[in-house]
Motif scaffolding. Structure first.
Motif, short mmCIF file in Angstrom:
data_model
loop_
_atom_site.label_atom_id
_atom_site.label_comp_id
_atom_site.label_asym_id
_atom_site.label_seq_id
_atom_site.Cartn_x
_atom_site.Cartn_y
_atom_site.Cartn_z
N ALA A 78 0.86 -1.19 0.00
CA ALA A 78 0.00 0.00 0.00
C ALA A 78 0.89 1.23 0.00
N GLU A 79 0.71 2.09 -1.01
CA GLU A 79 1.59 3.27 -1.07
C GLU A 79 1.35 4.18 0.14
N ASN A 80 0.11 4.31 0.56
CA ASN A 80 -0.21 5.16 1.72
C ASN A 80 -1.22 4.54 2.68
N ALA A 81 -2.01 3.57 2.22
CA ALA A 81 -3.23 3.19 2.95
C ALA A 81 -2.99 2.47 4.27
N MET A 82 -1.78 1.97 4.51
CA MET A 82 -1.54 1.28 5.78
C MET A 82 -0.70 2.10 6.74
N LYS A 83 -0.42 3.34 6.37
CA LYS A 83 0.39 4.20 7.25
C LYS A 83 -0.45 4.67 8.44
N TRP A 84 0.24 5.21 9.42
CA TRP A 84 -0.44 5.58 10.68
C TRP A 84 -1.53 6.62 10.42
N VAL A 117 6.11 2.17 12.17
CA VAL A 117 6.77 3.20 12.99
C VAL A 117 7.66 4.04 12.08
N TRP A 118 7.25 5.28 11.88
CA TRP A 118 7.92 6.18 10.94
C TRP A 118 7.77 7.59 11.46
N HIS A 119 8.68 8.45 11.10
CA HIS A 119 8.58 9.85 11.56
C HIS A 119 7.60 10.65 10.72
N THR A 123 12.49 -2.52 -2.11
CA THR A 123 11.11 -2.28 -1.66
C THR A 123 10.36 -1.14 -2.34
N GLU A 124 11.07 -0.16 -2.90
CA GLU A 124 10.35 1.02 -3.42
C GLU A 124 11.03 1.56 -4.68
N ILE A 125 11.32 0.68 -5.61
CA ILE A 125 12.15 1.09 -6.75
C ILE A 125 11.47 2.16 -7.59
N ILE A 127 8.35 -2.24 -7.23
CA ILE A 127 8.47 -0.94 -7.88
C ILE A 127 7.45 -0.02 -7.24
N TRP A 128 7.82 1.24 -7.01
CA TRP A 128 6.96 2.14 -6.23
C TRP A 128 5.89 2.77 -7.12
N GLY A 129 4.92 1.92 -7.48
CA GLY A 129 3.95 2.26 -8.52
C GLY A 129 4.42 1.63 -9.82
N ASN A 143 10.70 2.34 9.76
CA ASN A 143 11.02 2.92 8.45
C ASN A 143 11.91 4.14 8.64
N GLU A 144 13.02 4.16 7.91
CA GLU A 144 13.86 5.37 7.79
C GLU A 144 14.37 5.86 9.15
N ALA A 145 15.07 5.00 9.86
CA ALA A 145 15.54 5.30 11.21
C ALA A 145 16.89 6.01 11.24
N GLY A 163 3.06 -5.10 4.35
CA GLY A 163 2.48 -4.01 5.12
C GLY A 163 3.48 -2.87 5.28
N HIS A 164 3.04 -1.66 5.00
CA HIS A 164 3.92 -0.49 5.04
C HIS A 164 3.13 0.68 5.59
N THR A 165 3.51 1.25 6.67
CA THR A 165 4.61 0.96 7.56
C THR A 165 4.16 1.31 8.97
N PHE A 197 15.55 -2.28 1.04
CA PHE A 197 16.33 -1.22 0.41
C PHE A 197 15.39 -0.53 -0.57
N GLN A 198 15.04 0.73 -0.27
CA GLN A 198 13.97 1.36 -1.04
C GLN A 198 14.32 1.53 -2.52
N ALA A 199 15.51 2.02 -2.81
CA ALA A 199 15.96 2.19 -4.20
C ALA A 199 15.17 3.26 -4.95
O1 G3I Z 1 -4.77 12.36 0.57
C1 G3I Z 1 -4.42 13.75 0.58
C2 G3I Z 1 -5.45 14.55 -0.15
O2 G3I Z 1 -6.66 14.48 0.53
C3 G3I Z 1 -4.95 15.99 -0.26
O3 G3I Z 1 -5.84 16.74 -1.03
C4 G3I Z 1 -3.58 16.04 -0.89
C5 G3I Z 1 -3.01 17.47 -0.92
O4 G3I Z 1 -1.61 17.46 -0.87
O5 G3I Z 1 -2.69 15.24 -0.15
C6 G3I Z 1 -3.08 13.89 -0.10
O6 G3I Z 1 -2.14 13.19 0.63
C7 G3I Z 1 -0.91 12.98 0.00
C8 G3I Z 1 -0.65 11.49 -0.02
O7 G3I Z 1 0.63 11.22 -0.52
C9 G3I Z 1 -1.65 10.74 -0.87
O8 G3I Z 1 -1.57 11.15 -2.20
C10 G3I Z 1 0.16 13.69 0.79
O9 G3I Z 1 0.00 15.08 0.68
C11 G3I Z 1 1.53 13.30 0.29
O10 G3I Z 1 2.51 13.84 1.16
C12 G3I Z 1 1.65 11.80 0.28
O11 G3I Z 1 2.90 11.48 -0.26
C13 G3I Z 1 3.35 10.17 0.00
C14 G3I Z 1 4.67 10.24 0.74
O12 G3I Z 1 5.17 8.93 0.92
C15 G3I Z 1 4.52 10.91 2.09
O13 G3I Z 1 5.67 10.83 2.81
C16 G3I Z 1 3.54 9.49 -1.33
O14 G3I Z 1 2.27 9.27 -1.97
C17 G3I Z 1 4.24 8.13 -1.12
O15 G3I Z 1 4.61 7.61 -2.37
C18 G3I Z 1 5.49 8.33 -0.30
O16 G3I Z 1 6.04 7.06 -0.06
C19 G3I Z 1 7.27 7.04 0.68
C20 G3I Z 1 7.30 5.74 1.45
O17 G3I Z 1 6.14 5.62 2.25
C21 G3I Z 1 8.54 5.64 2.30
N1 G3I Z 1 9.73 5.83 1.53
C22 G3I Z 1 9.75 7.01 0.68
C23 G3I Z 1 8.52 7.09 -0.19
C24 G3I Z 1 8.57 8.28 -1.11
O18 G3I Z 1 8.54 9.48 -0.39
#
Ligand code: G3I
Length: 538
Positions: A73-79, A114-116, A265-267, A305-307, A159-161, A110-112, A234-236
């Motif tokens: 999940a690119e975002n859906a399982m985050k805190w 504990v992250w900042h 993990t995130e090429i 691949i990250w998408g 993640n990213e410690a 599952g991602h992720t 290794f995100q890559a």
């Molecule tokens: O869902 C909201 C939406 O309601 C709002 O209108 C919009 C306005 O900016 O933001 C939307 O949320 C965005 C979210 O992605 C979903 O699209 C956030 O702003 C945006 O910050 C968020 O970015 C994600 C990013 O992590 C946040 O740190 C990226 O999609 C995601 O690809 C990226 O993934 C991270 C990995 O988790 C960890 N490693 C690095 C990688 C790339 O940064």
């Protein structure tokens, strides 16, 4: 616990054995999807999934399901997605991803946990004791929800410690709890699901450097202390302008030698926009090198691949002026980097780094309103040319297995400047050929044709009929003409019309979009047969 996992995994295994028995093994360069080639190598090939396009775009779903056997999940399982307010858990997005994976025989990472980043303010404002309790509750609730689900196999626990210099990242986690938060998080996750593989994950750790060495030392220490850590990610997130990291294979191997699995993990491989063929070719070599590094390390279990499409990528939002980091373009067309991943997975580790010679300047013939024949002098290669791609700028128009192809689906009366790139089985691509320009004719061939017939006329009025034919299956048509004088349609049947001055446009009715079709009309004015009746197909 995941009691059903073995049975389901066995069933899936039997299914894939049955499938691979039924289908002949695809040779390198053949069009078998990535997941078939990866599975044959004992690896997964994954993609990050975004819930928006997963719900709304069928092309997105089709490629995700067909090409990949693992999803994150690119975002859906985050805190911030799963517990936006304290104690209020929401799993709609996470469940959507897990359900999609289950439907398509895919495993979920599952991602992720504990992250900042993407951690709500309420968490960051807690006292140290409250924060540790909240971490335990979050991990046990989120991991626990999927503990019995056989498709959810692994988690990024931390993640990213680290900072770039190898010190611990000075996050609120570290500031409040010290480095012990990392071991605690892994222990909480193991308690929530004893079967899931538990990973630490970071970026800029692909090669051997201060940051990756700090992570290596931490993993070694945690293992020595009996902390339940199983894997390293290794995100890559790479960029062609910064060069390919050195020693990726050796770096992954040193972690593997500690007794953990490793994974990419995130090429993605971004570039300064705009794209061009040379940048695409460089990007393809980065993807190929990453795949080959994973293939060369036994404990590298797979790569994600990250998408997959440049239509949905975090890169342009974060790095101004950069993009095109993925293996499909914005229109879901495969890029050279797709071929590189495909051929590396299909061919295994390859020592072939020699690119094919440059194809000859393309010659264009048989130009119509929607097609053109393109031929060129063939390339040569030390191993063998497996195919060619014909581009207009950065848009791939067609792939070919020989040095000729008929381009179809072109737009009428449009100028194209084409070049050809050759590729080999190892994913090496040639320098682009010289370009050739041509312009399609004004009439789209094989679209539709309208024939106008004056049926009857009388003083001050007339009746006419127009028949529409097509040489291919179309679903709609629009016929147009310009009357020579002040004729004005008074009634029209079997279509809907607009008339502005002398210009008429007639669109099919709901029931006759597939030719042959006929419409008729009566009009005021002198009986007329206009010249230049056009037909456009939809
Ligand atoms: O869902 C909201 C939406 O309601 C709002 O209108 C919009 C306005 O900016 O933001 C939307 O949320 C965005 C979210 O992605 C979903 O699209 C956030 O702003 C945006 O910050 C968020 O970015 C994600 C990013 O992590 C946040 O740190 C990226 O999609 C995601 O690809 C990226 O993934 C991270 C990995 O988790 C960890 N490693 C690095 C990688 C790339 O940064």
């Amino acid at each position: 616990m995941k009691p059903a996992r073995v049975a389901i995994a066995t069933a899936i295994g039997l299914l894939s054995v049955a499938l691979s028995t039924a289908l002949p093994a695809a040779p390198a360069g053949a069009s078998a999807p990535l997941r078939e080639h990866a599975a044959a190598k004992g690896k997964f090939i994954g993609t990050a999934l975004a819930t928006g396009p997963l719900a709304s775009e069928s092309a997105y779903r089709t490629i995700a399901a067909t090409e990949f056997d693992q999803v994150t999940a690119e975002n859906a399982m985050k805190w911030d997605a799963t517990q936006p307010s304290q104690g209020q858990f929401t799993f709609s997005g996470a469940d959507q991803i897990v359900a999609f994976a289950a439907q398509n025989n895919q495993q979920v990472h599952g991602h992720t946990l504990v992250w900042h980043s993407q951690t709500p303010g309420w968490v960051q404002n807690l006292s140290a004791a409250q924060l540790r309790t909240a971490m335990q509750n979050h991990i046990s609730t989120v991991v626990g929800r999927y503990a019995d689900n056989p498709v959810v196999r692994s988690w990024d626990v931390v993640n990213e410690a680290f900072e770039e210099n190898g010190s611990y990242r000075n996050s609120f986690w570290y500031q409040k709890l010290g480095e012990g938060y990392i071991a605690d998080a892994f222990r909480f996750a193991r308690a929530a699901d004893p079967d899931a593989k538990l990973c630490i994950n970071d970026y800029n750790v692909e090669g051997i450097n201060a940051k990756s060495t700090a992570m290596y030392n931490l993993v070694r220490t945690l293992r020595q202390q009996g902390v339940p850590i199983d894997c390293v990610g290794f995100q890559a997130h790479l960029a062609i302008q910064y060069g390919f990291p050195g020693d990726v294979q050796q770096n992954m191997q040193r972690f593997a030698d500690l007794g953990v699995d490793v994974r990419l993990t995130e090429i993605d491989v971004r570039m300064q926009m705009p794209r061009d063929a040379t940048k695409d070719a460089t990007q393809a070599t980065y993807y190929r090198n990453l795949v080959n590094a994973c293939l060369a390390v036994t404990r590298c279990v797979g790569m994600t691949i990250w998408g997959f499409t440049d239509k949905h990528s975090w890169v342009p939002d974060t790095f101004q002026g950069q993009g095109a980091a993925l293996i499909y373009d914005e229109n879901y067309g495969k890029k050279p980097s797709y071929n590189a991943v495909h051929d590396a997975l299909a061919g295994g580790t390859s020592n072939d780094t020699q690119k094919p010679t440059r194809p000859g300047k393309p010659a264009v013939s048989d130009v119509t309103g929607s097609s053109a024949r393109v031929t060129w002098t063939a390339s040569t290669d030390n191993v063998g040319v497996t195919g060619y791609d014909v581009y207009s700028g950065t848009t791939k128009l067609a792939g070919a297995t020989t040095n000729a192809v008929t381009l179809t689906g072109l737009s009428p009366n449009t100028s194209y400047t084409v070049h050809v790139v050759a590729r080999d089985a190892a994913g090496n691509t040639s320098d682009p050929s010289d370009t050739t320009s041509f312009t399609t004719t004004g009439t789209p061939a094989g679209d539709c044709t309208a024939t106008y017939r004056l049926v009857n006329s009388w003083p001050g009025g007339f009746q006419a009929e127009v028949s529409v034919t097509s040489t291919r299956a179309i679903t709609g048509w629009t016929v147009g003409w310009t009357f020579p004088g002040d004729q004005k349609i008074t009634q029209l049947w079997n279509g809907t019309h607009t008339q502005t001055g002398a210009t008429v446009s007639v669109k099919n009715a709901s029931w006759n979009g597939r030719p042959p079709a006929t419409f008729g009309f009566t009009a005021s004015g002198a009986g007329a047969t206009p010249s230049g009746v056009t037909c456009t197909a939809q």
